[in-house]
Design a protein around this motif. Structure first.
Motif, PDB file in Angstrom:
ATOM      1  N   ASN A   8       1.279  -0.287  -0.692  1.00 22.95           N
ATOM      2  CA  ASN A   8       1.408   0.074   0.725  1.00 22.95           C
ATOM      3  C   ASN A   8       2.640   0.909   1.039  1.00 22.95           C
ATOM      4  O   ASN A   8       3.248   0.757   2.090  1.00 22.95           O
ATOM      5  CB  ASN A   8       1.472  -1.175   1.615  1.00 22.95           C
ATOM      6  N   ALA A  32      -4.889  -6.366  -3.380  1.00 25.33           N
ATOM      7  CA  ALA A  32      -4.829  -7.316  -2.270  1.00 25.33           C
ATOM      8  C   ALA A  32      -5.761  -8.492  -2.519  1.00 25.33           C
ATOM      9  O   ALA A  32      -5.542  -9.589  -2.021  1.00 25.33           O
ATOM     10  CB  ALA A  32      -5.202  -6.613  -0.964  1.00 25.33           C
ATOM     11  N   PRO A  88      -3.978 -12.715  -4.804  1.00 22.53           N
ATOM     12  CA  PRO A  88      -4.152 -14.114  -4.372  1.00 22.53           C
ATOM     13  C   PRO A  88      -5.032 -14.932  -5.310  1.00 22.53           C
ATOM     14  O   PRO A  88      -4.727 -16.088  -5.590  1.00 22.53           O
ATOM     15  CB  PRO A  88      -4.800 -14.001  -2.987  1.00 22.53           C
ATOM     16  N   LEU A 124      -6.830 -20.945   3.202  1.00 22.36           N
ATOM     17  CA  LEU A 124      -5.815 -20.348   4.073  1.00 22.36           C
ATOM     18  C   LEU A 124      -4.944 -19.362   3.299  1.00 22.36           C
ATOM     19  O   LEU A 124      -4.672 -18.250   3.752  1.00 22.36           O
ATOM     20  CB  LEU A 124      -4.927 -21.445   4.659  1.00 22.36           C
ATOM     21  N   VAL A 182      -5.449 -17.731   0.370  1.00 18.73           N
ATOM     22  CA  VAL A 182      -6.094 -16.508  -0.101  1.00 18.73           C
ATOM     23  C   VAL A 182      -6.321 -15.558   1.075  1.00 18.73           C
ATOM     24  O   VAL A 182      -6.086 -14.359   0.975  1.00 18.73           O
ATOM     25  CB  VAL A 182      -7.409 -16.825  -0.846  1.00 18.73           C
ATOM     26  N   LEU A 231      -2.696 -14.170   2.246  1.00 21.19           N
ATOM     27  CA  LEU A 231      -2.068 -13.218   1.343  1.00 21.19           C
ATOM     28  C   LEU A 231      -2.858 -11.902   1.314  1.00 21.19           C
ATOM     29  O   LEU A 231      -2.278 -10.821   1.298  1.00 21.19           O
ATOM     30  CB  LEU A 231      -1.945 -13.806  -0.079  1.00 21.19           C
ATOM     31  N   GLN A 232      -4.171 -12.016   1.355  1.00 17.62           N
ATOM     32  CA  GLN A 232      -4.975 -10.789   1.408  1.00 17.62           C
ATOM     33  C   GLN A 232      -4.619  -9.970   2.635  1.00 17.62           C
ATOM     34  O   GLN A 232      -4.432  -8.764   2.566  1.00 17.62           O
ATOM     35  CB  GLN A 232      -6.454 -11.144   1.519  1.00 17.62           C
ATOM     36  N   ALA A 262      -1.900 -10.038   4.314  1.00 16.75           N
ATOM     37  CA  ALA A 262      -0.535  -9.520   4.236  1.00 16.75           C
ATOM     38  C   ALA A 262      -0.470  -8.287   3.332  1.00 16.75           C
ATOM     39  O   ALA A 262       0.320  -7.382   3.556  1.00 16.75           O
ATOM     40  CB  ALA A 262       0.407 -10.603   3.707  1.00 16.75           C
ATOM     41  N   LEU A 263      -1.289  -8.264   2.299  1.00 21.59           N
ATOM     42  CA  LEU A 263      -1.231  -7.150   1.359  1.00 21.59           C
ATOM     43  C   LEU A 263      -2.022  -5.944   1.863  1.00 21.59           C
ATOM     44  O   LEU A 263      -1.742  -4.819   1.494  1.00 21.59           O
ATOM     45  CB  LEU A 263      -1.764  -7.579  -0.014  1.00 21.59           C
ATOM     46  N   GLY A 264      -3.037  -6.217   2.646  1.00 20.46           N
ATOM     47  CA  GLY A 264      -3.799  -5.092   3.177  1.00 20.46           C
ATOM     48  C   GLY A 264      -4.509  -5.555   4.440  1.00 20.46           C
ATOM     49  O   GLY A 264      -5.511  -6.262   4.352  1.00 20.46           O
ATOM     50  N   TRP A 265      -3.943  -5.235   5.595  1.00 20.65           N
ATOM     51  CA  TRP A 265      -4.469  -5.752   6.862  1.00 20.65           C
ATOM     52  C   TRP A 265      -5.868  -5.180   7.132  1.00 20.65           C
ATOM     53  O   TRP A 265      -6.043  -3.968   7.161  1.00 20.65           O
ATOM     54  CB  TRP A 265      -3.521  -5.374   8.000  1.00 20.65           C
ATOM     55  N   GLN A 319      -9.090  -3.734   8.905  1.00 23.31           N
ATOM     56  CA  GLN A 319      -9.181  -2.925  10.113  1.00 23.31           C
ATOM     57  C   GLN A 319     -10.470  -3.181  10.882  1.00 23.31           C
ATOM     58  O   GLN A 319     -10.496  -3.119  12.091  1.00 23.31           O
ATOM     59  CB  GLN A 319      -9.109  -1.432   9.756  1.00 23.31           C
ATOM     60  N   THR A 320     -11.533  -3.479  10.186  1.00 26.43           N
ATOM     61  CA  THR A 320     -12.820  -3.606  10.866  1.00 26.43           C
ATOM     62  C   THR A 320     -13.343  -5.029  10.735  1.00 26.43           C
ATOM     63  O   THR A 320     -12.845  -5.812   9.931  1.00 26.43           O
ATOM     64  CB  THR A 320     -13.858  -2.672  10.213  1.00 26.43           C
ATOM     65  N   ALA A 321     -14.337  -5.344  11.518  1.00 29.53           N
ATOM     66  CA  ALA A 321     -14.941  -6.670  11.462  1.00 29.53           C
ATOM     67  C   ALA A 321     -15.496  -6.935  10.075  1.00 29.53           C
ATOM     68  O   ALA A 321     -15.402  -8.039   9.542  1.00 29.53           O
ATOM     69  CB  ALA A 321     -16.058  -6.774  12.496  1.00 29.53           C
ATOM     70  N   TRP A 376     -12.822  -7.968   7.809  1.00 24.39           N
ATOM     71  CA  TRP A 376     -12.445  -9.362   8.074  1.00 24.39           C
ATOM     72  C   TRP A 376     -13.434 -10.319   7.421  1.00 24.39           C
ATOM     73  O   TRP A 376     -13.054 -11.346   6.857  1.00 24.39           O
ATOM     74  CB  TRP A 376     -12.388  -9.624   9.577  1.00 24.39           C
ATOM     75  N   LEU A 377     -14.691  -9.957   7.507  1.00 24.47           N
ATOM     76  CA  LEU A 377     -15.717 -10.809   6.918  1.00 24.47           C
ATOM     77  C   LEU A 377     -15.546 -10.900   5.407  1.00 24.47           C
ATOM     78  O   LEU A 377     -15.630 -11.979   4.811  1.00 24.47           O
ATOM     79  CB  LEU A 377     -17.105 -10.270   7.246  1.00 24.47           C
ATOM     80  N   ILE A 396     -14.045 -13.857   0.604  1.00 24.59           N
ATOM     81  CA  ILE A 396     -13.280 -14.002  -0.637  1.00 24.59           C
ATOM     82  C   ILE A 396     -12.441 -15.271  -0.591  1.00 24.59           C
ATOM     83  O   ILE A 396     -12.363 -16.024  -1.566  1.00 24.59           O
ATOM     84  CB  ILE A 396     -12.399 -12.757  -0.869  1.00 24.59           C
ATOM     85  N   LEU A 452     -12.983 -18.024   1.157  1.00 24.30           N
ATOM     86  CA  LEU A 452     -13.853 -19.188   1.019  1.00 24.30           C
ATOM     87  C   LEU A 452     -14.387 -19.313  -0.397  1.00 24.30           C
ATOM     88  O   LEU A 452     -14.405 -20.391  -0.987  1.00 24.30           O
ATOM     89  CB  LEU A 452     -15.036 -19.055   1.972  1.00 24.30           C
ATOM     90  N   VAL A 478     -11.719  -8.118  17.197  1.00 26.38           N
ATOM     91  CA  VAL A 478     -12.109  -8.195  15.790  1.00 26.38           C
ATOM     92  C   VAL A 478     -11.333  -9.307  15.110  1.00 26.38           C
ATOM     93  O   VAL A 478     -11.866 -10.145  14.396  1.00 26.38           O
ATOM     94  CB  VAL A 478     -11.860  -6.844  15.093  1.00 26.38           C
TER      95      VAL A 478
END
Lengths: 507, 159, 320
Positions: free
Chosen positions: A225, A395, A399, B107, B109, B112-113, B115-118, B120-122, B125-126, B131, B133, C6
């Protein structure tokens, strides 16, 4: 003897033995490839199944786990830069750089094929020389062990890359870590400052995984990043190269002496109880570097490094099988579990084992031999999948790998203590890497620290005469070799320094 | 003469080894063992102290190029991310015995995911949730069912 | 605003699935696998005895019994872990006599009374074993030689543990003086004994194969009567030493475990030890099944503890 071996091979080639052997090898490869899941843990999984089975079926499964596990470790070494099992530590040194240079397939297959050849070469010794070689193990008293470990320490000088002094300090740190906690002789707490956490000591596996995993993952995260975003973290984005099995094998057999020597080093370390695959991997690596025409290329993706480490750790398995076959004395946790399985089936272990139970003894030999083609098949089937790891984003990878490491540390003793140790040494390992201290000598110090102390004190307790270290022939010879090893390393180091100008560290 | 990074590291290690060296002489010995528990550590620590002192010396004597006109700038490093990652791992390990393995891992996984790459889209997030879960579930099943390792239960959640 | 929703959706999804993961509340004990802490490594004597036991026990309590090897620091790491575990019956502690010794030797603060006894499972008689590189064929020759060379005959032992106490008791009874060398665990001791790096050690009948091959000699067994499987080995009592030394292995749970839970475990244990397959497994381990119920086991522990305290005091090893 050959006819016994032949009938053993024919016997094990039946489905009722081949299936457990194959399943065991498969579980072994998977378990070995996951950092934190040890071969011991995997072999215990197989144990309950062996209660009900024909004893040879159970033992074949365990042999498969042992062989598969010793090979599987290299996958994580090459793809993640974290040893999948302690026995493949040294594979990390060259396997990971080679993978990063864009040749993950070559790195892995060099390792797998070196494992196969090293293991099969070891099988020759196992079948024909078990008696005389195992007898060597008995000649090793505390003096000989101590001198052997001094020799191993002396080899460390060969593993220090940039600075000899920093290599020595790393070794000392490794040794110091093993000293903390209860002392191994009388259980006196040392350097605990009254803390229960420190008093528990720092077990090898969590320290090892902590140091490697965090040093690797955190240095990768540094490059993640960034606004410029030029660096490629992990292997993500590297295109899989084309590699040929023929070329890889030619590469291995171009230096038959290196392969044979790595095998012998692994074998000898395997025969001697309580040392294990991790030491044989590091020692064979160092030997390869000493005998190499191009020692300066080690640590940067040199095939010789991978070959030495992997050939030796599979040969190490045949070595530790020797002592349980010959004397019924387990050399490590895996063979201890195998011995337990024999006892449960009423097989009397000991020197008469081979002559009283030739079908089982030669069955184990056959299983050991046949485990290698099984392992090769499994690797062929799994590798395309495994190589996909290289396309996973950091990323996601970070983890998941960390969870594995943490669970592995927990599972070692089923305590949170090991997990805390993992984190502590994750921080320490990252710090040491940033300060330019090499990790390999530290690991060797960590592997041998306990054993050096125990054998030194044992020798003194048995006989107070210190000259015995020199006058006992094996012990004296080993100390002499240690002196020679240091001299050779210093010479190579000086030559190397003259050849290359000092590089500025990447910081 | 100026001190560099190696020199400081050497000094710290020297201090540690000297303190522990003193401690090693104070360890009680057992009547039945001819050498006390401090015997071997003292050898290791003396060795470490000597090597550390040499490192300091080597660093002090090293000729340093005095402020060369902006030597090639070191590649940029994202140390902030390293600190955050360490903090998240620390938090995970602290929560493990409290929340239990399954909750804490999901929580961890997820966090940290993110934090490493936020994401952007729904959809992202899914994927992240899946991953998280998946890792929690698969590692739980594999270790608990097949590897016979009973993972930590949560003191707060009993789960 | 869109990004916010989102995030919310993601968080909501995460939480709902987390909820689905949690299990319903507790039911009748035991409703999940039970952990049995074995304070030594896999493949050791204790592990080899409790693994078959766990197989039998889980049949009778209806939940898997999972062995957790918590090794390290002479078995005290496992002891500490067991003591700190929740007293809910989901953590069992497989223990032997070392618990008394490590306490008196000052190695650990954990005492046998930090636990509730469930049952005694098995007892393994100690056997004094000599290297074949020594000249002694029997006890008389050994004793005679030892009288001539006090403090020169080497004995491999885990200092402060059962393998140390047993030879030390012989030392005292026969008025001899041995030299003890630290060897932790049976496997390293056997290796050193075969190589002749030590003269004597404590072992058990599992080493019979090496004796038959002539690499070791059994000098004497510390049981009440000769073992039917090895009838040639004399008991220490026959040799005029009043020593019966058996490593007694049993199951305990942390103090405060509810009585119904303990009763359930005791019942399961009583049934498990009666299984013929367990008896067979123990025979192969050179061990006899020695069941005692919780009450008798408690008395037994108290008695053994007192005896060990006396022995440790006599040997000058006591710290507490």
């Amino acid at each position: 003897m050959l006819d016994l071996l032949w009938s053993g091979l024919v016997n094990v080639a039946q489905w009722k033995y081949l299936l457990p052997l194959f399943a065991g090898t498969f579980i072994g490869v998977i378990g070995g490839s996951l950092p934190g899941v040890t071969i011991t843990m995997t072999v215990i999984v197989v144990l309950p199944f062996t209660y009900g089975l024909d004893p040879l079926a159970g033992l074949a499964a365990m042999t498969g786990v042992y062989v598969g596990g010793s090979t599987g470790g290299l996958i994580a070494c090459c793809l993640l830069g974290i040893p999948g099992s302690p026995a493949s530590i040294a594979t990390t040194f060259d396997g990971f750089p080679m993978a990063r240079n864009g040749e993950p397939g070559r790195a892995i297959w060099l390792g797998v094929w070196a494992s196969v050849w090293g293991g099969l070469l070891g099988a020759l010794f196992l079948v024909f020389l078990t008696g005389p070689l195992a007898a060597i193990a008995l000649e090793f008293g505390p003096w000989e062990y101590f001198s052997l470990f001094v020799l191993a320490m002396a080899m460390v000088a060969g593993l220090a890359e940039a600075s000899l002094l920093k290599g020595l300090i790393s070794t000392a740190i490794g040794l110091l870590i093993t000293v903390i906690g209860h002392d191994p002789i009388g259980s006196v707490p040392r350097f605990t400052f009254g803390s229960g956490f420190i008093g528990g000591g720092f077990p090898f596996l969590p320290v090892l995984i902590g140091i490697f995993a965090f040093a690797q993952i955190m240095t990768d995260l540094e490059k993640l990043n960034l606004p410029g975003g030029q660096a490629t973290p992990s292997l993500a984005g590297i295109k899989l190269e084309r590699f040929s099995h023929l070329k890889v094998n030619l590469e291995i057999f171009r230096q038959p002496f290196q392969l044979a020597w790595a095998t012998i080093v692994g074998l000898i370390i395997g025969i001697l109880p309580a040392i294990g695959g991790s030491a044989s991997s590091v020692m064979a690596y160092d030997q390869a570097k000493k005998f190499s025409k191009t020692p300066e290329r080690f640590g940067k993706g040199h095939p010789e490094g991978i070959i030495a480490s992997e050939a030796s750790n599979n040969a190490n398995v045949s070595g530790s099988l020797m002592t349980i076959m010959a004397f019924g004395i387990p050399g490590d946790a895996v063979t201890a579990v195998m011995l337990g399985a024999m006892t449960i089936h009423g097989i009397q272990s000991g020197p008469l084992f081979i002559s009283q139970n030739p079908d089982i003894a030669y069955g184990i030999y056959a299983a050991y031999i046949l485990a290698h083609p099984c392992m090769l098949l499994i690797c062929l089937a799994l590798m395309p999948l495994m190589l996909r790891v290289t396309s996973v984003r950091m990323a996601v990878l970070a983890p998941v790998v960390l969870v594995l490491c943490i669970v592995g540390a927990y599972a070692l003793n089923n305590t949170m203590q090991s997990v805390y140790v993992l984190l502590l040494f994750g921080v320490v390992g990252y710090g040491l890497v940033k300060l330019g201290f090499p990790l390999a000598p530290l690991i060797l110090g960590l592997i041998l620290g306990d054993q050096i102390e125990i054998n030194l004190v044992r020798a003194i307790m048995t006989d107070a005469n210190p000259w015995l270290f020199l006058t006992r022939p094996i012990s004296g010879g080993l100390l002499l070799a240690a002196a020679g090893s240091v001299a050779l390393a210093v010479w190579q180091h000086l030559r190397h320094q003259n050849r290359v100008a000092e590089e500025t560290p990447d910081f | 003469m100026s001190i560099g990074r190696d020199g400081i590291a050497g000094l710290v290690l020297l201090a540690i080894s000297l303190v522990l060296l003193v401690k090693s002489f104070q360890l009680p010995s057992l009547a039945i063992v001819p050498v006390g528990p401090g015997f071997y550590p003292a050898i290791v620590l003396a060795f470490m102290a000597a090597a550390s002192a040499l490192l300091v010396l080597q660093d002090l004597l090293k000729r340093r190029p005095t402020a060369v006109a902006d030597a090639p700038a070191a590649p940029p490093r994202n140390y902030r991310l390293v600190v955050i990652a360490f903090a998240i791992v620390g938090g995970y390990i602290a929560l493990l015995p409290l929340l239990g393995f399954r909750l804490a891992t999901v929580l961890f996984v997820g966090t940290l995911q993110a934090a490493l790459g936020w994401p952007q889209t729904a959809r992202q997030w899914l994927v992240l949730a899946a991953i998280a879960l998946g890792t929690g579930l698969v590692s739980y099943v594999v270790f608990e069912r097949y590897l016979m390792v009973l993972l930590p239960r949560g003191a707060w959640t009993g789960f | 605003m869109a990004r916010m929703s989102v995030k919310m959706a993601g968080a909501a999804a995460l939480i709902s699935v987390l909820g689905a993961l949690s299990a319903p509340a507790m039911a009748q004990y035991p409703d999940r696998p039970v952990k049995m802490i074995v304070p030594w490594a896999a493949g050791g004597d204790t592990d080899n005895i409790f693994r078959p036991f766990a197989v039998e026990l889980q049949k009778h309590i209806g939940q898997p019994v999972v062995i957790a090897n918590v090794g390290g620091a002479s078995g005290t790491t496992g002891a500490r872990e067991a003591k700190a575990a929740a007293a809910d019956g989901y953590t069992l502690y497989a223990v032997h006599d070392y618990i008394h010794l490590t306490f008196y030797a000052g190695i650990s603060d954990v005492k046998y009374s930090d636990f509730e006894p469930i049952c005694l499972v098995a007892a393994t008689p100690s056997v004094l074993t000599a290297s074949s590189k020594t000249p002694w064929k029997n006890w008389a020759e050994l004793a005679e030689d030892a009288k001539k060379r006090p403090g020169e005959i080497t004995v491999g032992a885990t200092l402060g543990s059962t393998s140390h106490i047993f030879p030390a008791m012989i030392e005292k009874a026969a008025n001899l003086k041995f030299k003890f060398v630290s060897y932790d665990g049976l496997a390293p001791r056997m290796n050193a004994l075969l190589g002749g790096h030590i003269n004597l050690t404590d072992s058990n009948l599992t080493q019979k194969g090496k004796v038959e091959a002539g690499l070791l000699r059994y000098i004497a067994i510390a049981s009440e009567k000769r073992d039917p499987e090895s009838p040639d080995v004399p008991t220490l009592k026959e040799l005029g030493m009043n020593i019966v030394y058996e490593v007694a292995r049993g199951v305990m749970v942390p103090k405060g475990t509810p009585a119904p839970v303990r009763a359930k475990l005791e019942e399961g244990c009583a049934k498990a030890v009666k299984e013929p397959s367990f008896a067979q497994a123990m025979k192969l381990q050179g061990t006899r099944v020695a069941y005692l119920n919780a009450t008798d086991y408690a008395k037994f522990l108290a008695k053994i503890d007192g005896e060990n305290k006396v022995v440790m005091t006599d040997l000058g090893l006591i710290k507490k």
